[in-house]
Structure formats: structure tokens, C-alpha cells
Design a protein around this motif. Structure first.
Motif, PDB file in Angstrom:
ATOM      1  N   LEU A 188      24.110  23.501  -7.921  1.00 56.59           N
ATOM      2  CA  LEU A 188      23.665  23.462  -6.541  1.00 56.59           C
ATOM      3  C   LEU A 188      22.167  23.686  -6.416  1.00 56.59           C
ATOM      4  O   LEU A 188      21.515  23.124  -5.543  1.00 56.59           O
ATOM      5  CB  LEU A 188      24.411  24.529  -5.729  1.00 56.59           C
ATOM      6  CG  LEU A 188      25.899  24.260  -5.508  1.00 56.59           C
ATOM      7  CD1 LEU A 188      26.548  25.473  -4.845  1.00 56.59           C
ATOM      8  CD2 LEU A 188      26.110  23.039  -4.650  1.00 56.59           C
ATOM      9  N   LEU A 189      21.588  24.469  -7.326  1.00 53.76           N
ATOM     10  CA  LEU A 189      20.160  24.724  -7.275  1.00 53.76           C
ATOM     11  C   LEU A 189      19.340  23.463  -7.482  1.00 53.76           C
ATOM     12  O   LEU A 189      18.181  23.388  -7.101  1.00 53.76           O
ATOM     13  CB  LEU A 189      19.768  25.769  -8.343  1.00 53.76           C
ATOM     14  CG  LEU A 189      20.168  27.202  -8.026  1.00 53.76           C
ATOM     15  CD1 LEU A 189      19.942  28.100  -9.228  1.00 53.76           C
ATOM     16  CD2 LEU A 189      19.375  27.716  -6.840  1.00 53.76           C
ATOM     17  N   GLY A 190      19.973  22.466  -8.105  1.00 49.41           N
ATOM     18  CA  GLY A 190      19.254  21.220  -8.336  1.00 49.41           C
ATOM     19  C   GLY A 190      19.412  20.222  -7.216  1.00 49.41           C
ATOM     20  O   GLY A 190      18.966  19.082  -7.327  1.00 49.41           O
ATOM     21  N   ILE A 206      22.706  34.312   8.330  1.00 50.85           N
ATOM     22  CA  ILE A 206      22.049  35.596   8.066  1.00 50.85           C
ATOM     23  C   ILE A 206      21.282  35.570   6.748  1.00 50.85           C
ATOM     24  O   ILE A 206      20.308  36.300   6.572  1.00 50.85           O
ATOM     25  CB  ILE A 206      23.046  36.770   8.066  1.00 50.85           C
ATOM     26  CG1 ILE A 206      23.996  36.682   6.853  1.00 50.85           C
ATOM     27  CG2 ILE A 206      23.829  36.839   9.362  1.00 50.85           C
ATOM     28  CD1 ILE A 206      24.795  37.964   6.603  1.00 50.85           C
ATOM     29  N   ALA A 207      21.696  34.706   5.812  1.00 52.67           N
ATOM     30  CA  ALA A 207      21.052  34.658   4.493  1.00 52.67           C
ATOM     31  C   ALA A 207      19.636  34.098   4.555  1.00 52.67           C
ATOM     32  O   ALA A 207      18.860  34.278   3.622  1.00 52.67           O
ATOM     33  CB  ALA A 207      21.889  33.836   3.524  1.00 52.67           C
ATOM     34  N   ASP A 208      19.294  33.424   5.651  1.00 52.08           N
ATOM     35  CA  ASP A 208      17.954  32.858   5.767  1.00 52.08           C
ATOM     36  C   ASP A 208      16.884  33.937   5.777  1.00 52.08           C
ATOM     37  O   ASP A 208      15.722  33.674   5.449  1.00 52.08           O
ATOM     38  CB  ASP A 208      17.839  32.017   7.040  1.00 52.08           C
ATOM     39  CG  ASP A 208      18.618  30.711   6.951  1.00 52.08           C
ATOM     40  OD1 ASP A 208      19.005  30.332   5.830  1.00 52.08           O
ATOM     41  OD2 ASP A 208      18.839  30.080   8.006  1.00 52.08           O
ATOM     42  N   ALA A 248      14.552  32.368  -1.780  1.00 48.71           N
ATOM     43  CA  ALA A 248      13.965  31.219  -2.477  1.00 48.71           C
ATOM     44  C   ALA A 248      14.991  30.590  -3.403  1.00 48.71           C
ATOM     45  O   ALA A 248      15.689  31.286  -4.141  1.00 48.71           O
ATOM     46  CB  ALA A 248      12.737  31.656  -3.264  1.00 48.71           C
ATOM     47  N   GLY A 249      15.084  29.272  -3.363  1.00 48.75           N
ATOM     48  CA  GLY A 249      16.058  28.579  -4.184  1.00 48.75           C
ATOM     49  C   GLY A 249      17.337  28.297  -3.431  1.00 48.75           C
ATOM     50  O   GLY A 249      18.139  27.482  -3.848  1.00 48.75           O
TER      51      GLY A 249
END
Length: 316
Positions: free
Chosen positions: A12-14, A224-226, A232-233
Motif C-alpha cells: 500500500l505504501l507504493g 483522525i489519522a490525518d 507521512a507515508g
């Protein structure tokens, strides 16, 4: 973090770097139509603009190997299931998919070649598998993690053209698009609800910049994670204190199958029993697989989110 969850997060990071595939164009056609029928051998050769560039498939593949659970789901959804001879060890939907011990994370060209494939579909070029199979003159399509919904529709049509099911793929893509748009339109735009999406019990989450985060964004939800210090990422690890302070209106669990999580297990975590979502029974148990893939069943995810938002709004 469990090995499978690590691999998922890695893939998912990609997303933003790899996502996005182009249109499918029958070779030698001057101005091909998106609906140009590849439902018969006369539509071949066909060139697909995939994640690994333009890939030409000379004839309708009859021995497809899928090393991507998302691709496996898509192939069966568009009617190409009978052409699939092997899928990787993570492909568990649909049940009739010919599951093997092949790995998409650590692909082995020799093991894949034993199935005599005339097309291989992967989500990443792990261990240089594209080059290895190309040496064996096996066409390979890289259909990477989606970064936006348009990538979902594009990959469905990619696989339709590549397998001789262009018309069926176009219908599936349109159905998925319609279902998602209908689900998004069914919720009030002024709900002003916050949410937390849990990837695993670590707990890792997702920001609005991820594919999953964008799905929630269709419903006007605030993530909320924003605001996480290490967002970052797109996949921050949140602390219990951070989540308690944010006190989300809705909690979506994408670790129900892997880790057995539920409203009851959340209530047993230190400090979580007082969360609004737990007290008000607004914890939504998702299917881990649907919540981590970007195939046709993404419409199921959107409908689940829409239903949760409607219920939460009605209870206010």
C-alpha cells in the motif's frame, strides 16, 4: 506487525508511486474504442498499457496465472475464471479459484513456469519476476495498488482486454462505479462525523491520502489519522492516547479475520471502553480482504461505509 500485514502495508505504501494504468488498445487499430470487443480471438493481438508499460498479448490467453488477490477477484468477475489455471497463496476469493502455494511476495519463475502460463498477472515486480518471466517469453501484466478509484476501473478494463473479455469488463467497471456513486449520494453531506480505520492491532491506520482513505472521503468523513504525528507515508502507527483524545464517532475494523477484533475486544483495551464509537455501538467490522484490495468488491466496502454513516447520522 504480522508478516502478512507488513507485506500489505508495504504494497500500500507504493500506491501513489505505482498506481495508474492506461487504456487498452487493440494493436494496429487507428482509433480503438474502449468497448472494442476482445471477446473473441479476432480482437488479438492487443496491447495493454499496464504498470510495467505497454504489453502486447498476441492471442487470447488460455492459461493465466494470477499472483495478485485483487487480480484474481477481477479475472473471475469479468468471466475469465475458466482461463485461470493457478493463483497465489493469498488469493482466497472466489472459493473456486485454483489456489496454489505460489507466492506473489516471493515469486519463483521456475515454479510459475510449471503451469505453462500464457499470461501472468502481478501487483508488483517483486524480485524482478517480470524480467525473469519475460526471458521465458511469458507476457506479464503489472497491475499495482490503486491510488484512486479511476485506477480500479482502469485495471478492470485492462484485464478485460488482456483476456478477451472487454465487454464484460466494461459492464463490471460501470456497475462498480454506479454502486459507489449511489452509496456516496445516500448520505447527508453535513454529517460531520469522524472515523478511525484500523489495519491491525498495533494499531496502524490510514490517512486520507491513501486509497482506502479516499473511499471514506467520498462520504464526507473526517479521518483522525490525518493529524497523527507520523502520518507521512499514509500509514501511521497511532497510540491509544491519540485515539482516545480524538474519540472518533465511527471505528472501522479491518482486522477482524486476521486478529479477531470486534467491539467487544476493543472495549477490553485499556482506555477504549469509554470511546464514543464503542459506547454507542458504532464499531463496524469489515472483511479484511475487501478492505485491503481494490477489485470489484470495493463497491461492497463503499456500501458498508455508507450504511454506517446513515445509521450514525440517524441516531444523532
Amino acid at each position: 506487525m504480522r508478516p502478512v500485514r507488513k507485506a500489505l502495508a508495504g504494497a500500500l505504501l507504493g500506491v501513489l508511486a505505482l498506481a495508474g494504468c492506461g487504456q487498452n488498445t487493440p494493436q494496429a487499430a487507428a482509433t480503438p474504442s474502449p468497448a472494442a470487443s476482445a471477446s473473441s480471438s479476432s480482437a488479438f493481438p492487443v496491447t495493454v498499457d499496464a504498470g510495467n508499460g505497454k504489453v502486447t498479448i498476441q492471442s487470447r490467453p488460455e492459461r493465466i496465472v494470477s499472483l495478485s488477490p485483487t487480480a484474481t477477484e477481477t479475472l473471475f468477475a469479468i468471466g475469465a475464471g475458466p482461463q485461470v489455471v493457478a493463483v497465489d497463496d493469498q488469493s482466497n476469493h472466489p472459493p473456486e479459484a485454483p489456489k496454489t502455494s505460489l507466492s506473489g511476495y516471493k515469486p519463483n519463475a521456475e515454479a510459475i513456469a510449471e503451469y505453462r502460463p500464457d499470461l501472468v498477472v502481478v501487483s508488483n515486480d517483486n524480485d524482478g519476476i517480470v524480467g525473469e518471466l519475460t526471458k521465458l517469453q511469458v507476457p506479464v501484466l503489472v497491475e499495482p495498488s490503486a491510488g484512486r478509484l479511476e485506477d480500479v476501473y482502469d485495471q478492470i478494463t485492462d484485464l478485460g482486454a488482456a483476456t478477451g473479455h472487454a465487454d464484460e469488463a466494461a459492464k463490471v467497471a460501470q456497475e462498480v462505479r454506479s454502486r459507489i456513486e449511489k452509496a456516496a449520494a445516500s448520505v447527508p453531506r453535513d454529517a460531520e462525523l469522524t472515523y478511525y480505520h484500523e489495519l491491525d492491532t498495533t494499531p496502524y491506520s490510514v490517512t486520507s491520502e491513501t486509497f482506502i482513505g479516499r473511499i471514506y472521503g467520498l462520504f464526507g468523513l473526517t479521518n483522525i489519522a490525518d493529524k497523527a504525528p507520523d502520518a507521512a507515508g499514509g500509514y501511521p502507527k497511532l497510540s491509544a492516547e491519540f485515539i482516545a483524545e480524538a474519540d472518533p464517532d465511527l471505528i472501522f475494523l479491518a482486522d477482524t479475520k486476521c486478529c479477531g477484533q470486534s467491539r467487544e475486544t476493543l472495549a477490553k483495551r485499556p482506555g477504549w471502553s469509554g470511546l464514543s464509537a464503542v459506547k454507542n455501538d458504532r464499531v463496524v467490522q469489515l472483511d479484511d480482504d475487501i478492505a485491503s484490495r481494490w477489485g470489484p468488491r470495493v463497491a461492497d466496502l463503499a456500501e458498508t461505509v455508507g450504511e454506517a454513516v446513515r445509521q450514525a447520522t440517524a441516531e444523532r
